[in-house]
Design a protein around this motif. Structure first.
Motif, PDB file in Angstrom:
ATOM      1  N   VAL A  40     -12.217 -20.493 -97.335  1.00 60.41           N
ATOM      2  CA  VAL A  40     -13.198 -20.509 -98.426  1.00 60.41           C
ATOM      3  C   VAL A  40     -12.543 -20.213 -99.766  1.00 60.41           C
ATOM      4  O   VAL A  40     -12.909 -20.785-100.798  1.00 60.41           O
ATOM      5  CB  VAL A  40     -14.332 -19.494 -98.156  1.00 60.41           C
ATOM      6  N   GLY A  41     -11.544 -19.331 -99.750  1.00 58.76           N
ATOM      7  CA  GLY A  41     -10.902 -18.901-100.986  1.00 58.76           C
ATOM      8  C   GLY A  41     -11.100 -17.419-101.198  1.00 58.76           C
ATOM      9  O   GLY A  41     -12.133 -16.853-100.806  1.00 58.76           O
ATOM     10  N   LEU A  42     -10.141 -16.780-101.826  1.00 54.82           N
ATOM     11  CA  LEU A  42     -10.192 -15.336-102.020  1.00 54.82           C
ATOM     12  C   LEU A  42     -11.338 -14.924-102.937  1.00 54.82           C
ATOM     13  O   LEU A  42     -12.121 -14.025-102.611  1.00 54.82           O
ATOM     14  CB  LEU A  42      -8.853 -14.849-102.594  1.00 54.82           C
ATOM     15  N   ALA A  43     -11.446 -15.566-104.090  1.00 58.63           N
ATOM     16  CA  ALA A  43     -12.473 -15.184-105.072  1.00 58.63           C
ATOM     17  C   ALA A  43     -13.876 -15.451-104.538  1.00 58.63           C
ATOM     18  O   ALA A  43     -14.774 -14.606-104.651  1.00 58.63           O
ATOM     19  CB  ALA A  43     -12.250 -15.939-106.382  1.00 58.63           C
ATOM     20  N   HIS A  44     -14.080 -16.640-103.947  1.00 56.06           N
ATOM     21  CA  HIS A  44     -15.403 -17.010-103.445  1.00 56.06           C
ATOM     22  C   HIS A  44     -15.815 -16.081-102.296  1.00 56.06           C
ATOM     23  O   HIS A  44     -16.971 -15.643-102.202  1.00 56.06           O
ATOM     24  CB  HIS A  44     -15.386 -18.462-102.980  1.00 56.06           C
ATOM     25  N   SER A  45     -14.850 -15.767-101.420  1.00 55.79           N
ATOM     26  CA  SER A  45     -15.144 -14.876-100.295  1.00 55.79           C
ATOM     27  C   SER A  45     -15.542 -13.490-100.776  1.00 55.79           C
ATOM     28  O   SER A  45     -16.532 -12.909-100.307  1.00 55.79           O
ATOM     29  CB  SER A  45     -13.924 -14.765 -99.374  1.00 55.79           C
ATOM     30  N   ASN A  97     -21.804 -20.827-111.148  1.00 52.89           N
ATOM     31  CA  ASN A  97     -22.702 -20.276-110.131  1.00 52.89           C
ATOM     32  C   ASN A  97     -22.119 -19.025-109.498  1.00 52.89           C
ATOM     33  O   ASN A  97     -22.829 -18.031-109.292  1.00 52.89           O
ATOM     34  CB  ASN A  97     -22.948 -21.317-109.028  1.00 52.89           C
ATOM     35  N   MET A  98     -20.830 -19.062-109.201  1.00 45.92           N
ATOM     36  CA  MET A  98     -20.183 -17.937-108.547  1.00 45.92           C
ATOM     37  C   MET A  98     -20.126 -16.725-109.468  1.00 45.92           C
ATOM     38  O   MET A  98     -20.385 -15.600-109.043  1.00 45.92           O
ATOM     39  CB  MET A  98     -18.766 -18.324-108.119  1.00 45.92           C
ATOM     40  N   ILE A  99     -19.816 -16.946-110.730  1.00 52.07           N
ATOM     41  CA  ILE A  99     -19.740 -15.835-111.685  1.00 52.07           C
ATOM     42  C   ILE A  99     -21.116 -15.210-111.900  1.00 52.07           C
ATOM     43  O   ILE A  99     -21.284 -13.990-111.822  1.00 52.07           O
ATOM     44  CB  ILE A  99     -19.148 -16.321-113.025  1.00 52.07           C
ATOM     45  N   PRO A 129     -17.733 -15.645 -94.868  1.00 48.69           N
ATOM     46  CA  PRO A 129     -17.834 -14.391 -95.623  1.00 48.69           C
ATOM     47  C   PRO A 129     -19.213 -13.751 -95.542  1.00 48.69           C
ATOM     48  O   PRO A 129     -19.329 -12.524 -95.596  1.00 48.69           O
ATOM     49  CB  PRO A 129     -17.490 -14.804 -97.058  1.00 48.69           C
ATOM     50  N   LEU A 130     -20.259 -14.577 -95.378  1.00 47.67           N
ATOM     51  CA  LEU A 130     -21.607 -14.015 -95.262  1.00 47.67           C
ATOM     52  C   LEU A 130     -21.728 -13.207 -93.975  1.00 47.67           C
ATOM     53  O   LEU A 130     -22.280 -12.100 -93.970  1.00 47.67           O
ATOM     54  CB  LEU A 130     -22.641 -15.143 -95.286  1.00 47.67           C
ATOM     55  N   VAL A 180     -10.777 -10.031 -88.960  1.00 49.40           N
ATOM     56  CA  VAL A 180     -10.344 -11.381 -88.572  1.00 49.40           C
ATOM     57  C   VAL A 180     -11.169 -12.433 -89.314  1.00 49.40           C
ATOM     58  O   VAL A 180     -10.629 -13.414 -89.844  1.00 49.40           O
ATOM     59  CB  VAL A 180     -10.461 -11.586 -87.051  1.00 49.40           C
ATOM     60  N   ILE A 181     -12.481 -12.225 -89.373  1.00 49.68           N
ATOM     61  CA  ILE A 181     -13.362 -13.155 -90.078  1.00 49.68           C
ATOM     62  C   ILE A 181     -13.018 -13.220 -91.557  1.00 49.68           C
ATOM     63  O   ILE A 181     -12.955 -14.306 -92.150  1.00 49.68           O
ATOM     64  CB  ILE A 181     -14.841 -12.737 -89.893  1.00 49.68           C
ATOM     65  N   VAL A 182     -12.765 -12.060 -92.168  1.00 50.10           N
ATOM     66  CA  VAL A 182     -12.472 -12.013 -93.602  1.00 50.10           C
ATOM     67  C   VAL A 182     -11.158 -12.726 -93.922  1.00 50.10           C
ATOM     68  O   VAL A 182     -11.078 -13.504 -94.883  1.00 50.10           O
ATOM     69  CB  VAL A 182     -12.431 -10.548 -94.095  1.00 50.10           C
ATOM     70  N   ILE A 183     -10.118 -12.488 -93.129  1.00 48.61           N
ATOM     71  CA  ILE A 183      -8.828 -13.152 -93.376  1.00 48.61           C
ATOM     72  C   ILE A 183      -8.969 -14.654 -93.201  1.00 48.61           C
ATOM     73  O   ILE A 183      -8.415 -15.444 -93.981  1.00 48.61           O
ATOM     74  CB  ILE A 183      -7.741 -12.583 -92.441  1.00 48.61           C
TER      75      ILE A 183
END
Length: 293
Positions: free
Chosen positions: A93-98, A263-265, A154-155, A84-87
């Motif tokens: 947050v966004g798929l890639a960032h999550s 930063n994310m990459i 996501p964390l 539930v948290i991930v969805i």
């Protein structure tokens, strides 16, 4: 050799299907309550694990028998909450960032294995954990000068999945993997059914097709992963699962129009590198301990 080759094929299939599943989850999560989506998904998953249990050695009765009922139930409930948290994270947050933040899961596992499993972690893994969490901080670094609280979703998802893995290791000391798999699906489905109906939402006809696709990809991905672990050891499978981050990022950019910042990459590369080293080092220590006993 054919077994190893087939094992890698099943692993890549599982990773690809998981990435597609994440894309479908993001699509549905943006329009419907994540609890409702997770409930339908767990119903299908529970049906799958019951079928698998009946076909396993000893049948359904053997799968239900457990020496760790509390841990098994908590594992299933915890995974339901984590999904539930991930969805929710995918849509906010966004798929890639999550996925970049969720890739820190193995680092949390290594960190929590000390107090919860009594495992010893040497300086090499401590260094990898520290470097990996530095990568997480880089991913979390605010672009607009202020921290976004939504990144805690996501964390927390990564931390909860680590607890699920730790619980699985504890349960597997006394129970079979078939029993653990059974309780993952059934306990999670029962738990979320207490809450999910309150979020019941009428799906658009086309979204029932997407929901069916989500259930089918969930079943197919878990089946492929089970087959992969039947043919390969965990040390061979787990590093490859990081490819899901790459595939999910491609889906996020191409289909959902998300952007990847530097930063994310960079942070993702650091986290993945530290995670792979942690997994490898853990397998080396486990193999050494087996040889000494």
């Amino acid at each position: 050799m054919n077994d190893r080759k087939n094992g890698y094929v099943y692993t890549l299939l599982a990773i690809t299907i998981f990435a597609i599943q994440d894309g479908i989850s993001k699509h549905l999560g943006g329009a419907y309550p994540p609890v409702f989506i997770s409930m339908i998904r767990f119903w299908a998953f529970a049906a799958f694990v019951v079928v698998m249990a009946t076909r396993s050695k000893g049948g359904l009765r053997a799968a239900v028998r457990t020496k760790r009922p509390v841990i098994q139930i908590l594992r299933g409930v915890g995974l339901a909450v984590q999904i539930v948290i991930v969805i929710t994270s995918f849509s906010t947050v966004g798929l890639a960032h999550s996925q970049a933040i969720l890739s820190a899961g193995p680092l949390f596992v290594a960190l929590l294995s000390m107090p919860l499993l009594g495992e010893r972690v040497g300086w090499r893994r401590w260094t990898a954990i520290a470097v990996g969490f530095a990568g997480v901080l880089l991913i979390l670094k605010p672009e607009r000068g202020s921290f976004e609280p939504s990144l805690l979703l996501p964390l927390s998802g990564a931390a909860m999945f680590a607890l699920y893995v730790i619980g699985t290791r504890l349960a597997n000391r006394d129970d079979s993997s078939t029993t653990s798999f059974f309780y993952t699906g059934v306990a999670g489905a029962v738990a979320i059914t207490f809450v999910g109906p309150f979020y019941w939402t009428q799906l658009a006809p086309v979204d029932w097709i997407w929901m069916l696709a989500l259930c089918m990809t969930g079943i197919a991905s878990h089946y492929c992963l089970i087959r992969a672990y039947d043919l390969l050891d965990a040390a061979s499978v787990q590093p490859l699962t990081y490819l899901q981050l790459v595939m999910s990022a491609i889906i996020a950019v191409v289909i959902f129009g998300e952007t990847l910042n530097l930063n994310m990459i960079a942070g993702s590369v650091i986290v993945v590198g530290a995670g792979i080293f942690t997994i490898w080092r853990e397998s080396v220590v486990a193999r050494r301990n087996r040889e000494q006993t």
